[in-house]
Design an enzyme around this catalytic site. Structure first.
Site, short mmCIF file in Angstrom:
data_model
loop_
_atom_site.label_atom_id
_atom_site.label_comp_id
_atom_site.label_asym_id
_atom_site.label_seq_id
_atom_site.Cartn_x
_atom_site.Cartn_y
_atom_site.Cartn_z
N LYS A 1 0.84 -1.20 0.00
CA LYS A 1 0.00 0.00 0.00
C LYS A 1 0.88 1.25 0.00
O LYS A 1 0.60 2.22 -0.71
CB LYS A 1 -0.95 -0.02 1.21
N GLN B 1 -5.46 -1.98 9.08
CA GLN B 1 -5.28 -3.29 8.46
C GLN B 1 -5.92 -4.37 9.33
O GLN B 1 -5.73 -4.40 10.55
CB GLN B 1 -3.77 -3.57 8.27
N ASP C 1 -11.67 2.29 3.32
CA ASP C 1 -11.98 0.86 3.23
C ASP C 1 -13.48 0.62 3.10
O ASP C 1 -13.91 -0.50 2.80
CB ASP C 1 -11.49 0.17 4.52
#
Ligand code: GUN
Length: 293
Positions: free
Chosen positions: A52, A96, A119
């Site tokens: 990322k 995460q 997200d």
């Protein structure tokens, strides 16, 4: 059989985002900034987080990486997220997953400000997605939609079977494909489904996200189906330098000859997830700039 190349489509999305980012920087003088929080030392998560960061560099984004001890308290983690919510230099925040078991995942994800939730996992964003007015589409489902579009795979009136009911893939992709415009008839299967093969064999489009290596075999797939494999499982392989190889939830070698189209692992859905994260981060920056200017 069409081998659906997420690698190629992801490169195209990344190029689009890179170009749009350059225009954004030129017109606003701001650089999009993504904060990524990794808790603990899960090797797969560390690999994703590193990818990322590299993708942000390639896009021209700023990024901040927070690597926290697995023993961090839920309160400390929430304090960090709250500070990032309030930091006007940060456009997107990604926590995460998975988190260590002593941390309440729902509480943590609820803390991320909905307008920085790249997200798409905040209840507000999930709610909007269900209502058909999404702001941030979760990255893997967004990547699957883009792959279907790029390969002109029509979903109208199709029987879609989703195997897996996770918040991050199964539930949102099912919700997206049943919406007006996508118009699929969607069935969701999970670990307690009776006679899984009965359902999977009815699928025109089969989407598998269960994290179970090679679980879908040829006899479970209809001739001419489209198969989207979200699995990314590490299988021990001593012939490889790193000691493992990546396999999907679908037994590709067996299943592929029966398919109209199928995503490989690696190089299928995986690269799309990060590409869509980049797209969502730029979107967050555009929304953010619109509010602050
Ligand atoms: N872990 C595995 N996939 C993902 C993802 O798309 N987002 C986050 N936050 N964690 C993940």
């Amino acid at each position: 059989m069409i081998r659906v190349s997420g690698k190629e489509v992801a490169a195209k999305v990344r190029q689009e985002v890179q170009q749009a980012c350059a225009r954004f920087i030129e017109s606003t003088g701001n650089r999009p900034c993504l904060a990524v929080i990794l808790v603990g030392d899960d090797p797969a998560s560390a690999t994703y987080v590193a990818s990322k960061g590299k993708a942000c560099d390639q896009m021209g984004f700023l990024h901040r990486d927070y690597h926290l001890e697995a023993t961090i308290s839920e309160n400390e983690l929430i304090k960090l997220i709250t500070a990032l919510n309030e930091d006007i230099a940060v456009d997107g925040i990604l926590v995460q997953l998975p988190l260590p078991s002593h941390v309440n995942e729902h509480k943590v994800l609820d803390t991320v400000s909905a307008d920085k939730d790249v997200d798409g996992l905040h209840p507000t964003n999930m709610g909007k997605l269900i209502l058909g007015t999404p702001v941030f589409i979760p990255c893997t489902p967004g990547g699957i939609l883009r792959l279907l579009d790029e390969y002109e795979i029509d979903t109208v009136g199709k029987q879609v079977v989703v195997v897996g009911r996770s918040n991050i893939v199964g539930k949102p992709i099912a919700a997206l494909l049943m919406q007006k415009g996508r118009d699929a008839t969607v069935t969701i299967c999970h670990s307690r489904t009776a006679d899984l093969a009965f359902h999977t064999c009815s699928a025109d489009i089969l989407i598998v996200a269960i994290g179970s290596p090679l679980a879908i075999t040829a006899s479970m797939v209809k001739e001419g189906a489209v198969v989207i494999d979200v699995g990314m499982n590490r299988m021990s392989d001593t012939s490889r330098k790193r000691g493992y190889r990546l396999v999907g939830d679908v037994d590709f070698d067996q299943v592929a000859p029966k398919c109209f189209a199928i995503t490989p692992v690696p190089g299928g859905v995986g690269p799309m997830t990060i590409a869509m994260l980049m797209k969502n981060t730029l979107h967050a920056a555009v929304l953010h700039h619109g509010r602050s200017s």
